[in-house]
Design an enzyme around this catalytic site. Structure first.
Site, short mmCIF file in Angstrom:
data_model
loop_
_atom_site.label_atom_id
_atom_site.label_comp_id
_atom_site.label_asym_id
_atom_site.label_seq_id
_atom_site.Cartn_x
_atom_site.Cartn_y
_atom_site.Cartn_z
N ARG A 275 114.58 41.01 28.53
CA ARG A 275 115.28 39.84 28.53
C ARG A 275 116.87 40.25 28.17
NH1 ARG A 275 112.26 35.45 25.18
NH2 ARG A 275 114.34 34.27 25.57
N LYS A 293 113.02 41.01 23.95
CA LYS A 293 114.31 39.96 24.17
C LYS A 293 115.24 40.56 23.09
CE LYS A 293 114.77 36.48 21.97
NZ LYS A 293 115.48 35.76 20.74
N HIS A 305 101.48 48.00 26.00
CA HIS A 305 100.69 46.77 26.68
C HIS A 305 100.66 45.30 25.59
CE1 HIS A 305 97.15 49.53 26.00
NE2 HIS A 305 97.53 49.10 24.76
N ASN A 319 105.37 53.66 17.70
CA ASN A 319 104.19 53.32 18.67
C ASN A 319 103.71 51.90 18.28
OD1 ASN A 319 101.61 54.52 20.46
ND2 ASN A 319 100.89 53.09 19.01
N ASN A 328 109.83 35.61 15.36
CA ASN A 328 110.96 35.79 15.01
C ASN A 328 111.69 34.22 14.54
OD1 ASN A 328 110.52 35.16 17.85
ND2 ASN A 328 112.57 35.87 18.42
N TYR A 329 110.73 32.99 14.90
CA TYR A 329 111.51 31.54 15.26
C TYR A 329 110.48 30.86 14.21
CZ TYR A 329 112.91 27.46 17.39
OH TYR A 329 113.54 26.32 17.60
N ARG A 382 95.27 41.76 5.85
CA ARG A 382 94.23 41.10 6.54
C ARG A 382 93.12 40.73 5.35
NH1 ARG A 382 92.85 46.45 9.96
NH2 ARG A 382 91.54 47.58 8.58
#
Length: 398
Positions: A275, A293, A305, A319, A328-329, A382
């Site tokens: 983008r 983007k 992927h 990697n 990001n938002y 985690r």
């Protein structure tokens, strides 16, 4: 011969003037009238006016442009001895034909020289300025075709070398015919420049696209305006580029790139989307179902992927594992992430921006990173695994 000249491009009409609404139809990514403008500018025009207002006024170096000029007689009064009038709905007209007609017109002192054939309407006319002003004063408004039919003028006809130059957009059928011819022209120009097209089906190349020799274009590839493509690339199948700058030796497979830069030797796709405002360094690998983007990726970074990278400054040789997301938002504002060189981002990692991951660090799979990861560190974010023995057997017995 007059070295520079003024031109009027007819892009609309009224009850006293031929209808030129086809001038605003899109032919291979730009309005028909803009194709005409490019030919007129290349032929040597120094000032060009359009008879109606345009959403986007084209530009060319050294050419003065005005749109929505209604008083054509007043404009003509400020012009040189000879004036070019062009129909905006004939986008296949070439600068070569315009110059040939100009030479014929001035050399022989004609009042008017038309670009047409016996069976076609006039695409363009060269006329003496005073003849045009007189015609406007008599009839209120004129166009190239109606002016050619005026009586009492010493006229000539210049036949174009290729009659397709006179194709006029009057409906969707003629629009398709003109568009196909324009597409054919740009394909031929690419082939003559050393570009290989393996299958022309669905291939469209904008007239201003620059493509290096040895590049291979496969079927279904669309190269929109503003693209600069290096040598020995492989584009397609089913790839769309829009204002993209592509280095040498790049492969883009079934993907889209918009308003971005791609370094040499990079591979992209299939099914990925670069983008706007992204910059990929040399030899970057973007695999399948990846979206980038407003980000930079350094040399040899790999995003294999199923990953989203947005508003991120990423270093070299990073990697990215499968399923990573830069968060990001926050619902109101966008934030940037910074990733250093030689970082390993494990699968299903979330980087919650703003956040920094320093050089040579390693992020364990499944982590959600909200704080800085120091260089050379292992980040694990985690919950610890807990096994409850017999839990499922007890659930089934209830």
């Amino acid at each position: 011969m007059q070295s520079s000249f003024e031109a009027i491009i007819f892009t609309g009409g009224n009850e006293n003037c031929d209808n030129h609404s086809g001038a605003l139809e899109t032919v291979l990514f730009r309005p028909a009238a803009e194709w005409v403008f490019c030919a007129v500018s290349k032929a040597g025009a120094k000032q060009v006016v359009f008879t109606t207002a345009l959403a986007d006024v084209p530009s060319a170096e050294g050419v003065s442009v005005r749109a929505g000029v209604s008083d054509l007689a007043e404009f003509a009064a400020s012009c040189g001895e000879h004036l070019l009038l062009v129909c905006g709905e004939t986008p296949l007209l070439t600068a070569r034909t315009i110059r040939r007609a100009q030479e014929l017109h001035i050399k022989n002192g004609y009042d008017l020289t038309a670009v047409k054939t016996e069976r076609t309407r006039t695409a363009a006319v060269w006329c003496k300025r005073d003849c045009f002003i007189k015609a406007v004063e008599m009839y209120g408004e004129v166009s190239p075709h109606s002016l050619f039919k005026s009586r009492g003028l010493r006229c000539a006809v210049c036949f174009p070398g290729d009659q397709s130059e006179l194709l006029r957009i009057t409906d969707k059928t003629t629009l398709l015919e003109v568009s196909n011819k324009a597409r054919e022209r740009t394909l031929v120009a690419a082939l003559e420049a050393g570009v290989e097209v393996t299958d022309a089906a669905g291939v469209s190349i904008a007239a201003d696209a620059v493509i290096g020799a040895g590049t291979v274009i496969q079927k279904g590839t669309i190269i929109k305006p503003g693209c600069k493509i290096g040598a020995n690339c492989v584009l397609g199948p089913d790839t769309v580029l829009d204002h993209a700058t592509i280095g040498d030796g790049v492969t883009v497979n079934s993907s889209q790139i918009e308003y971005s830069e791609v370094g040499e030797g990079t591979t992209i796709g299939p099914m990925s989307h670069i983008r706007p405002n992204s910059k990929l360094g040399p030899r970057v690998k973007i695999g399948n179902f990846v979206e980038v983007k407003n980000s930079t990726l350094g040399e040899k970074t790999s995003v294999a992927h199923l990953t989203y990278i947005g508003d991120t400054d990423c270093g070299a040789r990073v990697n990215w594992g499968c399923g990573c997301v830069t968060v990001n938002y926050d619902g109101k504002k966008k934030y940037r992430a910074t990733v250093g060189d030689d970082v390993f981002v494990g699968c299903n990692t979330n980087l919650v921006s703003p956040v920094t991951v320093e050089d040579h660090s390693y992020i364990a799979a499944g982590s959600t990173i909200t704080d800085t990861v120091p260089g050379d560190a292992l980040a694990i974010a985690r919950a610890r695994q807990v096994n409850k023995e017999g839990w499922n057997q007890n659930r089934e017995e209830k």
